[in-house]
Design a protein around this motif. Structure first.
Motif, PDB file in Angstrom:
ATOM      1  N   LYS A  36       0.860  -1.175   0.000  1.00  0.00           N
ATOM      2  CA  LYS A  36       0.000   0.000   0.000  1.00  0.00           C
ATOM      3  C   LYS A  36       0.901   1.231   0.000  1.00  0.00           C
ATOM      4  CE  LYS A  36      -4.422   0.703   2.007  1.00  0.00           C
ATOM      5  NZ  LYS A  36      -5.297   0.440   3.138  1.00  0.00           N
ATOM      6  N   ILE A  37       0.744   2.092  -1.001  1.00  0.00           N
ATOM      7  CA  ILE A  37       1.555   3.303  -1.075  1.00  0.00           C
ATOM      8  C   ILE A  37       0.639   4.525  -1.068  1.00  0.00           C
ATOM      9  CG2 ILE A  37       3.454   2.149  -2.254  1.00  0.00           C
ATOM     10  CD1 ILE A  37       2.582   3.492  -4.847  1.00  0.00           C
ATOM     11  N   ARG A  39      -0.566   8.459  -2.051  1.00  0.00           N
ATOM     12  CA  ARG A  39      -0.717   9.165  -3.324  1.00  0.00           C
ATOM     13  C   ARG A  39       0.592   9.855  -3.691  1.00  0.00           C
ATOM     14  NH1 ARG A  39      -1.317  14.251  -4.735  1.00  0.00           N
ATOM     15  NH2 ARG A  39      -1.608  14.955  -2.596  1.00  0.00           N
ATOM     16  N   GLU A  41       3.656   9.049  -2.713  1.00  0.00           N
ATOM     17  CA  GLU A  41       4.649   8.037  -3.092  1.00  0.00           C
ATOM     18  C   GLU A  41       4.419   7.600  -4.531  1.00  0.00           C
ATOM     19  OE1 GLU A  41       5.502   6.008   1.283  1.00  0.00           O
ATOM     20  OE2 GLU A  41       3.965   5.154  -0.021  1.00  0.00           O
ATOM     21  N   LYS A  42       3.153   7.474  -4.908  1.00  0.00           N
ATOM     22  CA  LYS A  42       2.835   7.107  -6.293  1.00  0.00           C
ATOM     23  C   LYS A  42       3.298   8.200  -7.249  1.00  0.00           C
ATOM     24  CE  LYS A  42      -0.901   5.969  -9.427  1.00  0.00           C
ATOM     25  NZ  LYS A  42      -2.335   5.899  -9.658  1.00  0.00           N
ATOM     26  N   ASP A  43       3.067   9.469  -6.878  1.00  0.00           N
ATOM     27  CA  ASP A  43       3.531  10.583  -7.715  1.00  0.00           C
ATOM     28  C   ASP A  43       5.038  10.506  -7.922  1.00  0.00           C
ATOM     29  OD1 ASP A  43       0.916  11.559  -7.724  1.00  0.00           O
ATOM     30  OD2 ASP A  43       1.306  13.068  -6.172  1.00  0.00           O
ATOM     31  N   LEU A  45       6.987   7.877  -7.534  1.00  0.00           N
ATOM     32  CA  LEU A  45       7.291   6.661  -8.292  1.00  0.00           C
ATOM     33  C   LEU A  45       7.119   6.884  -9.791  1.00  0.00           C
ATOM     34  CD1 LEU A  45       7.876   3.598  -8.430  1.00  0.00           C
ATOM     35  CD2 LEU A  45       5.437   3.235  -8.039  1.00  0.00           C
ATOM     36  N   MET A  46       6.024   7.509 -10.184  1.00  0.00           N
ATOM     37  CA  MET A  46       5.767   7.737 -11.606  1.00  0.00           C
ATOM     38  C   MET A  46       6.797   8.691 -12.212  1.00  0.00           C
ATOM     39  SD  MET A  46       3.392   5.646 -12.029  1.00  0.00           S
ATOM     40  CE  MET A  46       3.015   5.944 -13.730  1.00  0.00           C
ATOM     41  N   HIS A  71      10.335   9.770   0.430  1.00  0.00           N
ATOM     42  CA  HIS A  71       9.387   8.957  -0.334  1.00  0.00           C
ATOM     43  C   HIS A  71      10.112   7.814  -1.055  1.00  0.00           C
ATOM     44  CE1 HIS A  71       5.955  11.357   0.581  1.00  0.00           C
ATOM     45  NE2 HIS A  71       6.373  12.425  -0.085  1.00  0.00           N
ATOM     46  N   LEU A  75       9.412   3.844  -0.390  1.00  0.00           N
ATOM     47  CA  LEU A  75       9.062   2.929  -1.488  1.00  0.00           C
ATOM     48  C   LEU A  75       9.988   1.715  -1.505  1.00  0.00           C
ATOM     49  CD1 LEU A  75       8.300   5.566  -4.238  1.00  0.00           C
ATOM     50  CD2 LEU A  75       6.683   3.834  -3.400  1.00  0.00           C
ATOM     51  N   VAL A  91       7.264  -2.932  -9.825  1.00  0.00           N
ATOM     52  CA  VAL A  91       5.995  -2.355 -10.248  1.00  0.00           C
ATOM     53  C   VAL A  91       5.681  -2.748 -11.684  1.00  0.00           C
ATOM     54  CG1 VAL A  91       4.803  -0.166 -10.683  1.00  0.00           C
ATOM     55  CG2 VAL A  91       6.124  -0.463  -8.596  1.00  0.00           C
ATOM     56  N   ILE A  97       2.667  -0.299 -14.120  1.00  0.00           N
ATOM     57  CA  ILE A  97       3.106   0.857 -14.916  1.00  0.00           C
ATOM     58  C   ILE A  97       3.533   0.351 -16.275  1.00  0.00           C
ATOM     59  CG2 ILE A  97       3.795   2.327 -13.013  1.00  0.00           C
ATOM     60  CD1 ILE A  97       6.718   1.668 -13.730  1.00  0.00           C
TER      61      ILE A  97
END
Length: 97
Positions: A36-37, A39, A41-43, A45-46, A71, A75, A91, A97
């Protein structure tokens, strides 16, 4: 599917869309293997996946260099790896992704 997602999340449950379920079924991965990450962390990561540096990410997200590094560290811990390249690989292997 959106209404179902909102209702589940509102009840504190986890929601995974049908497309993600299909990807996981094909890859023989269980939902529990996906950490579970947040929002943010997702930003991060992307943006790492796009090839941006820590400084570029900090500038783009209007956060400090230190926050981006935090972050990244989180991750790597969540995916149980030692580098962001490994996070991206995990991922990608999961088809996210």
């Amino acid at each position: 599917e959106i209404i179902e997602a909102v209702e589940k999340v509102d009840r504190g449950e986890r929601f995974i869309c049908q497309r993600t379920k299909e990807i996981l079924d094909k890859s023989d991965k269980s939902f529990s293997e996906i950490p579970k990450i947040t929002r943010r962390e997702k930003d991060v990561l992307m943006l790492v996946a796009e090839g941006l540096t820590t400084s570029e990410i900090a500038e783009k997200l209007f956060i400090s260099h230190h926050t981006v590094e935090s972050h990244r560290k989180n991750l790597m811990e969540k995916f149980h790896v030692k580098s962001m390249a490994s996070v991206i690989g995990r991922v990608s292997d999961l088809g996210l992704i």
